[in-house]
Design a protein around this motif. Structure first.
Motif, short mmCIF file in Angstrom:
data_model
loop_
_atom_site.label_atom_id
_atom_site.label_comp_id
_atom_site.label_asym_id
_atom_site.label_seq_id
_atom_site.Cartn_x
_atom_site.Cartn_y
_atom_site.Cartn_z
N THR A 7 0.85 -1.19 0.00
CA THR A 7 0.00 0.00 0.00
C THR A 7 0.88 1.24 0.00
O THR A 7 2.07 1.20 0.34
CB THR A 7 -0.94 0.05 1.21
OG1 THR A 7 -0.15 0.26 2.41
CG2 THR A 7 -1.73 -1.25 1.35
N LEU A 8 0.29 2.36 -0.36
CA LEU A 8 1.02 3.62 -0.40
C LEU A 8 1.47 4.04 0.99
O LEU A 8 2.58 4.57 1.17
CB LEU A 8 0.13 4.69 -1.03
CG LEU A 8 0.80 5.95 -1.59
CD1 LEU A 8 1.85 5.58 -2.63
CD2 LEU A 8 -0.25 6.85 -2.21
N SER A 9 0.64 3.80 1.99
CA SER A 9 1.01 4.15 3.36
C SER A 9 2.22 3.35 3.82
O SER A 9 3.11 3.88 4.50
CB SER A 9 -0.17 3.90 4.30
OG SER A 9 0.12 4.33 5.61
N GLU A 10 2.29 2.06 3.44
CA GLU A 10 3.45 1.24 3.80
C GLU A 10 4.70 1.70 3.05
O GLU A 10 5.81 1.61 3.57
CB GLU A 10 3.15 -0.22 3.50
CG GLU A 10 2.09 -0.82 4.41
CD GLU A 10 1.56 -2.15 3.92
OE1 GLU A 10 0.81 -2.80 4.67
OE2 GLU A 10 1.89 -2.56 2.79
N LEU A 11 4.51 2.19 1.83
CA LEU A 11 5.65 2.72 1.08
C LEU A 11 6.27 3.90 1.81
O LEU A 11 7.49 4.08 1.83
CB LEU A 11 5.18 3.14 -0.31
CG LEU A 11 6.25 3.64 -1.28
CD1 LEU A 11 7.14 2.49 -1.72
CD2 LEU A 11 5.61 4.30 -2.49
N ALA A 12 5.42 4.72 2.45
CA ALA A 12 5.91 5.91 3.15
C ALA A 12 6.78 5.57 4.36
O ALA A 12 7.52 6.43 4.85
CB ALA A 12 4.73 6.78 3.59
N TYR A 13 6.71 4.32 4.86
CA TYR A 13 7.56 3.93 5.98
C TYR A 13 9.03 4.07 5.65
O TYR A 13 9.87 4.19 6.55
CB TYR A 13 7.32 2.46 6.36
CG TYR A 13 5.97 2.11 6.93
CD1 TYR A 13 5.05 3.08 7.29
CD2 TYR A 13 5.61 0.78 7.13
CE1 TYR A 13 3.82 2.74 7.81
CE2 TYR A 13 4.38 0.43 7.66
CZ TYR A 13 3.49 1.41 8.00
OH TYR A 13 2.27 1.06 8.51
#
Length: 722
Positions: A83-89
């Motif tokens: 997901t995009l949110s996990e990419l931001a990690y």
């Protein structure tokens, strides 16, 4: 309209796959080692190639005067990024910007939320950001910070996310996965050069996910095909196509209690407002890109590219919002667009089917090299056409009842009997632009980059009944320049300046000028930085930047609504970014970044909104991911990660902040061979200590929401080379 098919249980899938790789097929055995070798080379040279979407022309990582992070396929697989949110990690410059579970997500770069119309790219071409961006057909993700007008014309400042597709190769793998919630995942990656000149690569994924949020389970099907055609000795055509359908209930965000306090004792597994009749959010997306290159000779090349991106959203949610109908808010002492002080919130039956976004882009470029005396030039000239349309039906958004955040079971109410209206065109936007960039090399150690883009934007906006509401046209020239000094073979220093333009925001419904779009705003960015490559396997960088644009906000006043949405004053983001990526030793690989960011408003006319960080822009972030290959066990490695964010402002006056957080991740990986086939196992555990934190205080349509971070989650996957 959205059909998602359940995949079989993981155990059944494993049983089905074992005979495939257990058979002794000579051709498969020959291909498998080749693919593994390619992965190793890429891991050791994380920035060897040119980025496909940046506004500084053709240049490798060290000779690009901007901050760039490249996340390769190996990192995406080991961390199970989907997901995009996990990419931001994985990059401290990134943060969530309204990223609900079960809905399409958005992120911010350097504190600026990306424009979903132009902030996301596939192979350098725009795609509609209002979709669940899949990663199975992606070889690497490029995070390009500080991109401005030369990159895309009308674009929000901060940067661009570019997904680089996998190219045809001799590869055949199957991946199976599960997690601690019982999800089931399967993916295949098959590539082959059919002839010496025609190559194909097919990726597919079937995801039956069990969310940590109750009643938010979802399903996703994804299919992608990439083709390369070598035309003669000088031409090449690359075509990519993918289609995805998904269905998942969307989880509403929390809001401040009485506009002054964070919710307490929150159960992050509970879905606010859940109603038995709530249908899943369905999202169908189609993305097509094509690139034709032709080499006239060794010095000159033409590039013609085109893209089409379409996302259709069937938006359905029992939406938790505000307290207009709650008893504690009845006297008007509490703003109705927040939860009540005691935790009461209203539930709305929201339905907006067939919400359709289309992006179309056509670009033609000529790239060449020539010299004038002792000065070398790399010239890029081109033209760009971009068209975006939005079609929507008149939605249903009706109050059905009131609940409380601490309810053991959410009360059930009858849905609204109203039905959505017919589909009408809501936005028709066209950009036509010309751009030029010259990279001038002189005195052996210096490079000067100078160029710009002239853009003309024509837009027509329509109301819910299809009546013309706004017609606007603007023309701007957006300059960009940079200077690079090669101090030695390993170190480059640079300074850059760029201008950009982005569309004005829409006034929220609770302001006097509800629905009004403010004029387009111009941004200015300056950046100085250093890039250091102590070895071919390690890159280090530092960047100091400053971005200015007009401040857009709901200004308190004496009107009946109490607020008017205005552009007044300046919004300034000043920051320092540090990053390290690559191999510290033969066995230790590192991806690390840290950001210190000061985001402030000034001269806004509202003193209470100045002198403190802006909403959802923490003053510091850090991200670390390490991979260590154990010396005593061949193929076995341990991974670990750490994510940190300082306190996050949640109100315009800065009085309420979400506290800082620190999250630890861990994992194991194991590579071995079984019947002469490569097998890769990946185990990851996010939020090892099950820390509660608020990951996002982002906004949507002028309202602010709070999203808690995910609890401890374990994920397991196995990839088998066939």
């Amino acid at each position: 309209m959205n059909r998602c098919y359940r995949i079989s249980l993981l155990s059944a899938a494993l049983s089905a796959a074992l005979p495939l790789y257990a058979s002794n097929l000579e051709t498969a055995a020959e291909r498998s080692p080749t693919e593994l070798a390619a992965v190793r080379v890429q891991a050791e040279q994380p920035h060897a190639g040119n980025t496909q979407s940046n506004s500084f022309g053709a240049g490798d990582w060290k000779n690009t005067p901007a901050s760039i992070t490249v996340l390769d396929r190996e990192l995406l697989d080991s961390r199970h990024v989907r997901t995009l949110s996990e990419l931001a990690y994985n990059d401290a410059s990134l943060g969530d910007a309204y990223a609900p579970v079960g809905y399409y997500q958005n992120i911010a770069i350097r504190g600026f939320a990306l424009d979903t119309a132009t902030g996301y790219r596939f192979n350098g071409l725009s795609m509609a950001g209002e979709q669940r961006l899949a990663l199975e057909n992606v070889q690497q993700v490029e995070i390009l910070k500080g991109e401005a007008g030369l990159a895309a014309g009308v674009i929000a400042p901060g940067g661009v996310i570019n997904y680089v597709g996998k190219r045809p190769a001799e590869v055949r793998t199957v991946t199976l996965g599960t997690d601690s919630e019982g999800s089931r995942y399967a993916a295949v990656d098959v590539g082959h050069w059919v002839t010496p000149r025609i190559g194909l690569r097919f990726n597919a994924a079937w995801d039956d996910s069990n969310s940590y949020v109750d009643n938010a389970d979802g399903r996703r099907n994804f299919y992608a095909l990439a083709t390369d055609w070598l035309i003669g000795e000088r031409g090449k055509l690359e075509v990519d196509a993918n289609y995805q359908t998904s269905a998942q209930r969307s989880a509403s965000g929390y809001q401040l209690l009485g506009a002054t306090a964070l919710p307490r004792n929150v159960d992050r597994k509970k879905m606010l407002g859940h109603q038995a009749w709530q249908a899943p959010v369905g999202i169908d997306s189609t993305n097509l890109t094509a690139l034709h290159t032709f080499d006239f000779n060794e010095a000159w090349q033409s590039r013609v590219s085109a893209s089409y991106s379409r996302s259709v959203i069937d938006d359905n949610v029992a939406f938790a919002y505000g307290c207009y109908y709650a008893a504690e808010c009845a006297d008007g002492s509490v703003p109705g667009n927040y939860f009540a002080p005691n935790g009461d919130y209203d539930i709305y039956d929201y339905r907006s089917p067939d919400d359709t976004r289309r992006n179309r882009q056509l670009r033609a470029e000529l790239r060449g090299q020539f010299s004038t005396g002792n000065v070398a030039h790399q010239l890029t000239v081109g033209a760009d056409y971009f068209d975006r349309t939005v079609d929507k039906r008149r939605n249903v958004n009706e109050y059905v009842g009131t609940a409380n955040i601490h309810d053991r079971d959410v009360p059930q109410f009858a849905p609204s009997p109203l039905q959505p209206g017919p589909s009408v065109r809501r936005l028709d936007s066209t950009q036509k632009s010309l751009f030029v960039l010259d990279r001038v090399s002189f005195a052996d150690d210096w490079q000067l980059l100078a160029g710009g883009r002239f853009v003309r934007l024509d837009e027509r906006a329509f109301d819910k009944r299809g009546n013309l509401e706004r017609s606007s046209r603007l023309s701007r020239f957006l300059p960009q320049t940079a200077l690079i000094w090669s101090a030695n073979d390993d170190l480059n220093l640079y300074a850059s300046y760029a201008q950009g333009i982005s569309l004005g925001q829409e006034a929220p419904f609770w302001t006097t000028n509800e629905g009004t779009f403010l004029p387009a705003v111009r941004s200015r960015q300056v950046e100085v930085g250093a890039k250091y490559t102590p070895s071919d396997a390690l890159t280090l960088s530092a960047a100091l930047f400053r971005i200015n644009q007009p401040f857009q906000y709901a200004k308190p006043d004496d009107s009946d609504y109490g607020y008017t949405f205005v552009q007044e004053g300046q919004q300034t983001h000043t920051g320092l970014e540090l990053s390290a990526q690559g191999h510290l030793t033969e066995r230790l690989q590192l991806t690390a970044s840290a950001t210190a960011l000061r985001a402030r408003a000034r001269n806004s006319g509202t003193p209470a909104y100045e002198g403190h960080p802006l909403i959802n822009v923490p003053s510091s972030r850090a991200s670390l991911h390490a991979d260590y290959a154990l010396p005593f066990a061949e193929g076995l490695g341990i991974t670990g990660g750490w994510r940190y964010a300082s306190s996050n402002v949640a109100t315009a006056d800065g009085r309420v902040r979400a506290p800082s957080y620190s999250v630890v991740d861990a994992g194991l990986r194991f590579q071995h061979r079984l019947h002469d086939h490569a097998v890769n196992w990946n185990l990851s555990v996010d939020n090892v200590f099950n820390r509660f934190y608020w990951r996002d205080t982002g906004s949507s349509s002028g309202d602010y929401y709070l999203f808690p971070g995910a609890p401890r989650q374990a994920r397991l996957s196995v990839t088998i080379a066939l």
